[in-house]
Design a protein around this motif. Structure first.
Motif, short mmCIF file in Angstrom:
data_model
loop_
_atom_site.label_atom_id
_atom_site.label_comp_id
_atom_site.label_asym_id
_atom_site.label_seq_id
_atom_site.Cartn_x
_atom_site.Cartn_y
_atom_site.Cartn_z
N UNK A 233 -10.37 -12.16 7.24
CA UNK A 233 -9.83 -12.65 8.50
C UNK A 233 -8.37 -13.05 8.35
N UNK A 234 -7.82 -12.79 7.19
CA UNK A 234 -6.44 -13.18 6.89
C UNK A 234 -5.53 -11.97 7.10
N UNK A 235 -4.86 -11.93 8.23
CA UNK A 235 -3.99 -10.80 8.56
C UNK A 235 -2.54 -11.14 8.25
N UNK A 236 -1.73 -10.15 7.89
CA UNK A 236 -0.32 -10.42 7.60
C UNK A 236 0.39 -10.96 8.84
N UNK A 237 1.36 -11.86 8.65
CA UNK A 237 2.04 -12.46 9.80
C UNK A 237 2.85 -11.46 10.62
N UNK A 238 3.40 -10.45 9.97
CA UNK A 238 4.12 -9.38 10.66
C UNK A 238 3.29 -8.12 10.63
N UNK A 239 3.39 -7.26 11.66
CA UNK A 239 2.56 -6.05 11.70
C UNK A 239 2.90 -5.11 10.54
N UNK A 240 1.86 -4.59 9.89
CA UNK A 240 2.01 -3.70 8.75
C UNK A 240 1.18 -2.44 8.97
N UNK A 241 1.82 -1.29 8.97
CA UNK A 241 1.11 -0.01 9.02
C UNK A 241 0.76 0.39 7.60
N UNK A 242 -0.47 0.79 7.39
CA UNK A 242 -0.90 1.18 6.05
C UNK A 242 -1.24 2.65 5.94
N UNK A 243 -0.76 3.28 4.88
CA UNK A 243 -1.17 4.64 4.51
C UNK A 243 -1.88 4.52 3.19
#
Length: 436
Positions: A233-243
């Motif tokens: 439930x711990x999401x990064x504070x800034x949006x991160x696109x993952x490949x």
């Protein structure tokens, strides 16, 4: 139940879809209390999270040499022992991972047709190992590229033999036409030795039945994830696109790199980041140099996970907001999607192959598969009020139901037991006279 999984080793240097599918199947069955024996071919399984339970069979180095230089005859035993040593296998693993079958036509056809002395020598050793240990309740082949083994196993023991299907054409169709035709014809001939084929999606089931209507019944068993390893439930504070896949052109990293660079030039995306992982091989390095050039204007916003480890696999998803792997071919399932959903991460994917089926309402699909359309889809997911949250909830629901490890184990055991009830008991002893 006791199940033997016969799987090819890839060298553990990058995220291999078929290899990880085998890992998921074995893990789900073990967690359900079943006895799973992992039998590796070609290269050792070195990652501590997916260890082999038998010796290595069909060592890639000695088998390749016997095919290439000894005209499929048995090489001298002293040379075979040296070429199959751990030193040479490690060297082979460092070069593993090509997406082209060029140079391995002999091995590919030998493993399908099973009609040469080098194959018979190796398969004799494999079957002999099975016969001298506790009889399994089922044998599961990783791919139809290994169905030459099916005939020898069926001659030796009366147990169900199951074979997975996933993206075989990605390998076979890179062969020269005459070799590809021989390979497909060989697989068609081997159908009679397989009791049930399993596909990872309805899309790929339809694909394989279109090519082989004679194959008969094909079950669809979706991947099953150990959700406890991915939950976060711990999401990064800034949006991160993952490949997260092997970093090569076929898997579309260049499309995502161009889309990310486009987004970074738009207002409102100054805090957007890109995280790239999944590993690569030496042959991928020239391609990755091009990607770094594309991303040079925004390199401070890009995180490269240079090394790949199966044991640290799940941690990648916890550091991203959304997953995007814009593969350039019709992917049969996309295991990375199921993993991302287990972590509560939505996806943005091209509307190709199985992606519509696998993603459902847990992400955004786009077309055509080019950088502009991808950038627009990412922007839609991240800026439309409530859309990301809705896709996240849908992703978690899919992971708890369709893509749960317990669901996978239940489906596999159902198939094994159904076949066990109908299996014939007139197996013939293995033909030792075929040993070279």
């Amino acid at each position: 139940m006791k199940i033997i999984f016969i799987i090819p080793g890839s060298g553990d240097r990058f995220y291999c879809g078929n290899c990880f599918r085998d890992h998921l199947q074995a893990g789900a069955l073990r967690r359900a209390g079943h006895d799973v024996v992992v039998m590796p071919l070609y290269l050792p399984l070195r990652d501590r999270s997916f260890q082999a339970d038998t010796p290595l069979f069909f060592p890639a180095t000695s088998y390749y040499v016997s095919q290439k230089y000894f005209k499929k005859r048995r090489m001298p035993s002293w040379l075979e022992k040296r070429v199959a040593s751990d030193f040479f296998l490690k060297m082979a693993a460092s070069f593993s991972g090509t997406t082209s079958s060029e140079g391995t036509e002999g091995m590919t056809l030998s493993m399908i047709n099973g009609d040469d002395p080098a194959f018979r020598q190796q398969v004799h050793t494999l079957v002999d190992w099975i016969q001298h240990h506790e009889k399994p309740d089922a044998v599961h082949l990783s791919s139809s590229l290994l169905t030459g083994i099916a005939r020898a196993v069926k001659e030796a023991i009366a147990v169900p033999l199951v074979c997975s299907l996933q993206d075989e054409e990605v390998w076979i169709d890179t062969l020269a036409e005459q070799y590809a035709r021989t390979a497909w014809n060989g697989i068609l001939e081997n159908i009679k030795y397989v009791d049930r084929f399993i596909a990872s999606s309805e899309f790929y089931r339809t694909t394989i039945l279109r090519r082989f209507p004679q194959i008969g019944e094909v079950d669809v068993v979706y991947p099953g994830i150990d959700t406890a390893r991915y939950a976060s439930d711990d999401y990064p504070p800034d949006p991160v696109i993952g490949f997260f896949y092997r970093m090569n052109e076929a898997n579309g990293l260049h499309i995502l790199a161009e889309a990310f660079a486009k987004l970074k030039r738009k207002p409102g995306f100054d805090r957007l980041r890109l995280r790239i992982g999944g590993g690569y091989t030496a042959g991928d390095k020239p391609f990755l140099k091009k990607i770094r050039r594309t991303l040079a204007p925004c390199r401070e916003a890009v995180d490269w996970c240079e090394s790949y480890s199966l044991s640290a696999h799940a941690a990648f998803y916890k550091a991203i907001t959304v997953l995007c792997v814009p593969v350039t071919f019709d992917e049969g399932v996309g295991l990375y999607l199921c993993e991302a959903f287990a972590a509560g991460r939505p996806a943005v994917e091209p509307d190709t192959g199985s992606f519509g089926e696998i993603t459902g309402n847990a992400g955004v699909l786009y077309t055509p598969n080019e950088a502009g359309a991808l950038a627009g889809a990412i922007e839609k997911l991240l800026t439309t009020d409530g859309l990301w949250e809705q896709c996240r909830e849908n992703a978690l629901h899919l992971s708890r139901t369709r893509y749960a490890g317990s669901t996978l184990a239940t489906e596999l055991v159902r198939i094994y037991r159904e076949l066990s009830e109908n299996i014939h008991t007139d197996a013939r002893p293995f033909n030792h006279s075929s040993e070279p």
